[in-house]
Enzyme design. Structure first.
Site, PDB file in Angstrom:
ATOM      1  N   LYS A 153      10.373  20.120  -7.236  1.00 18.58           N
ATOM      2  CA  LYS A 153      11.247  21.175  -7.731  1.00 18.58           C
ATOM      3  C   LYS A 153      10.472  22.048  -8.709  1.00 18.58           C
ATOM      4  O   LYS A 153       9.359  21.725  -9.085  1.00 18.58           O
ATOM      5  CB  LYS A 153      12.471  20.568  -8.434  1.00 18.58           C
ATOM      6  N   GLY A 154      11.089  23.181  -9.069  1.00 23.24           N
ATOM      7  CA  GLY A 154      10.459  24.048 -10.056  1.00 23.24           C
ATOM      8  C   GLY A 154       9.883  25.327  -9.491  1.00 23.24           C
ATOM      9  O   GLY A 154       9.220  26.078 -10.200  1.00 23.24           O
ATOM     10  N   ASP A 196      21.827  20.568  -7.037  1.00 20.02           N
ATOM     11  CA  ASP A 196      20.657  21.442  -7.195  1.00 20.02           C
ATOM     12  C   ASP A 196      19.893  21.540  -5.877  1.00 20.02           C
ATOM     13  O   ASP A 196      19.994  20.653  -5.023  1.00 20.02           O
ATOM     14  CB  ASP A 196      19.744  20.882  -8.299  1.00 20.02           C
ATOM     15  N   GLU A 212      16.212  21.205 -15.200  1.00 19.05           N
ATOM     16  CA  GLU A 212      16.790  20.616 -13.984  1.00 19.05           C
ATOM     17  C   GLU A 212      16.650  19.097 -14.011  1.00 19.05           C
ATOM     18  O   GLU A 212      17.583  18.372 -13.654  1.00 19.05           O
ATOM     19  CB  GLU A 212      16.107  21.191 -12.743  1.00 19.05           C
ATOM     20  N   THR A 242      19.636  28.655  -3.316  1.00 18.89           N
ATOM     21  CA  THR A 242      20.602  27.741  -2.687  1.00 18.89           C
ATOM     22  C   THR A 242      21.680  27.352  -3.704  1.00 18.89           C
ATOM     23  O   THR A 242      22.881  27.485  -3.428  1.00 18.89           O
ATOM     24  CB  THR A 242      19.892  26.474  -2.156  1.00 18.89           C
ATOM     25  N   GLY A 248      18.325  28.688  -8.458  1.00 18.06           N
ATOM     26  CA  GLY A 248      17.663  29.089  -7.214  1.00 18.06           C
ATOM     27  C   GLY A 248      18.636  29.696  -6.225  1.00 18.06           C
ATOM     28  O   GLY A 248      19.846  29.765  -6.470  1.00 18.06           O
ATOM     29  N   ASP A 288      12.410  22.290  -3.532  1.00 16.74           N
ATOM     30  CA  ASP A 288      11.355  22.957  -2.762  1.00 16.74           C
ATOM     31  C   ASP A 288      10.865  22.057  -1.628  1.00 16.74           C
ATOM     32  O   ASP A 288      10.449  22.557  -0.583  1.00 16.74           O
ATOM     33  CB  ASP A 288      10.210  23.353  -3.696  1.00 16.74           C
TER      34      ASP A 288
HETATM   35  C1  5RP Z   1      14.133  26.022  -9.402  1.00 21.20           C
HETATM   36  C2  5RP Z   1      14.176  24.981  -8.332  1.00 21.20           C
HETATM   37  C3  5RP Z   1      14.904  25.320  -7.087  1.00 21.20           C
HETATM   38  O1  5RP Z   1      15.902  24.393  -6.864  1.00 21.20           O
HETATM   39  C4  5RP Z   1      13.928  25.302  -5.955  1.00 21.20           C
HETATM   40  O2  5RP Z   1      12.853  26.175  -6.256  1.00 21.20           O
HETATM   41  C5  5RP Z   1      14.583  25.731  -4.631  1.00 21.20           C
HETATM   42  O3  5RP Z   1      14.973  27.060  -4.738  1.00 21.20           O
HETATM   43  P1  5RP Z   1      15.619  27.851  -3.529  1.00 21.20           P
HETATM   44  O4  5RP Z   1      16.961  27.228  -3.288  1.00 21.20           O
HETATM   45  O5  5RP Z   1      15.685  29.267  -4.010  1.00 21.20           O
HETATM   46  O6  5RP Z   1      14.687  27.691  -2.351  1.00 21.20           O
HETATM   47  O7  5RP Z   1      13.663  23.897  -8.443  1.00 21.20           O
HETATM   48  O8  5RP Z   1      13.342  25.615 -10.478  1.00 21.20           O
END
Ligand code: 5RP
Length: 235
Positions: A98-99, A85, A107, A34, A32, A88
């Site tokens: 997450k996801g 990690d 993950e 972040t 993702g 969301d």
């Molecule tokens: C990917 C995830 C990410 O960690 C989640 O979607 C957050 O992403 P971002 O940092 O782009 O907001 O679970 O499967």
């Protein structure tokens, strides 16, 4: 994404790597916008000569690691000291959704295998209860319609995830489909995860139990702060 939002993501992921990653260890790296900054920071340290091996949580993370010359390991090949990690949603009890990027299965596998699981987020991800963000559910494609119907029987809003570019169904790194399910406020994420996984064809859900999270770091305009005290993994 504004430069300011991206700067917060960079700050929190750099802080997590600086605080939690020790030279000579194997770590898990998430997926993702972040978590990709954690890859960048680990890449800098590897370029300076530190020995750090990464178990990636997705094909995308694996490719970014390769581009930066970061050594990789398969899950189970080495003990994972810490996994870092994004998320969301982070609820008050540290359960997670997450996801959003579709990497939920790997993950969760990497988080479960890690000694410490550190979550890096920006403040808008903090919620009292999970559920405003639709819960991703990874499903074996052969069973997609019947799984969707089984979930819809209790919760009416279920959408098959599609790719942004051509509208074709999204395919995970495991060759599966994703159903994004709007459950509304979720009182008991663990119980919902268990009940969804009881449906034949469901591979995993993006609901991560609070016991999996060791620490949550949040980037704010004044700096990076830890939410409460870090604790040992409880699952
Ligand atoms: C990917 C995830 C990410 O960690 C989640 O979607 C957050 O992403 P971002 O940092 O782009 O907001 O679970 O499967």
């Amino acid at each position: 994404m504004t430069d300011q939002a991206d700067e917060l993501k960079r700050a929190v992921s750099f802080a997590a790597v600086d605080r939690y990653v020790r030279a000579g260890t194997c770590i898990g790296l998430g997926t993702g916008t972040t978590a990709r900054w954690a890859i960048v920071r680990v890449g800098e340290r590897v370029a300076r000569g530190e020995s750090i091996v990464v178990v990636p949580t997705s094909g995308a993370t694996e490719r970014e690691c390769r581009e930066l010359g970061i050594p990789l390991a398969a899950l189970g090949e080495r003990e994972i000291d810490v996994a870092i990690d994004g998320a969301d949603e982070v609820a008050a009890d540290w359960s997670l959704t997450k996801g959003g990027g579709g990497a939920l299965f790997r993950e969760k596998a990497v988080a479960l295998a890690a000694g410490t699981f550190v979550v890096v987020v920006t403040p808008e991800k903090l919620v009292a209860r999970l559920g405003a963000f639709a819960t991703p559910v990874e499903v074996v494609p052969f069973t997609l319609r019947i799984v969707a119907r089984a979930i819809e029987a209790a919760h009416p809003e279920v959408r098959v995830r599609r790719r942004g570019d051509d509208g074709a169904p999204f395919v995970t790194d495991n060759g599966n489909a994703i159903l994004d399910c709007s459950f509304g406020p979720i009182d008991d994420p663990l119980a919902l995860d268990v009940s969804l996984r009881a449906i034949h064809g469901v591979v995993a859900t993006g609901l991560f139990p609070s016991a999996l999270t060791s620490a949550v770091l949040v980037a704010e305009s004044g700096g990076v702060r830890a939410l409460g005290e870090p604790h040992a993994r409880r699952t």
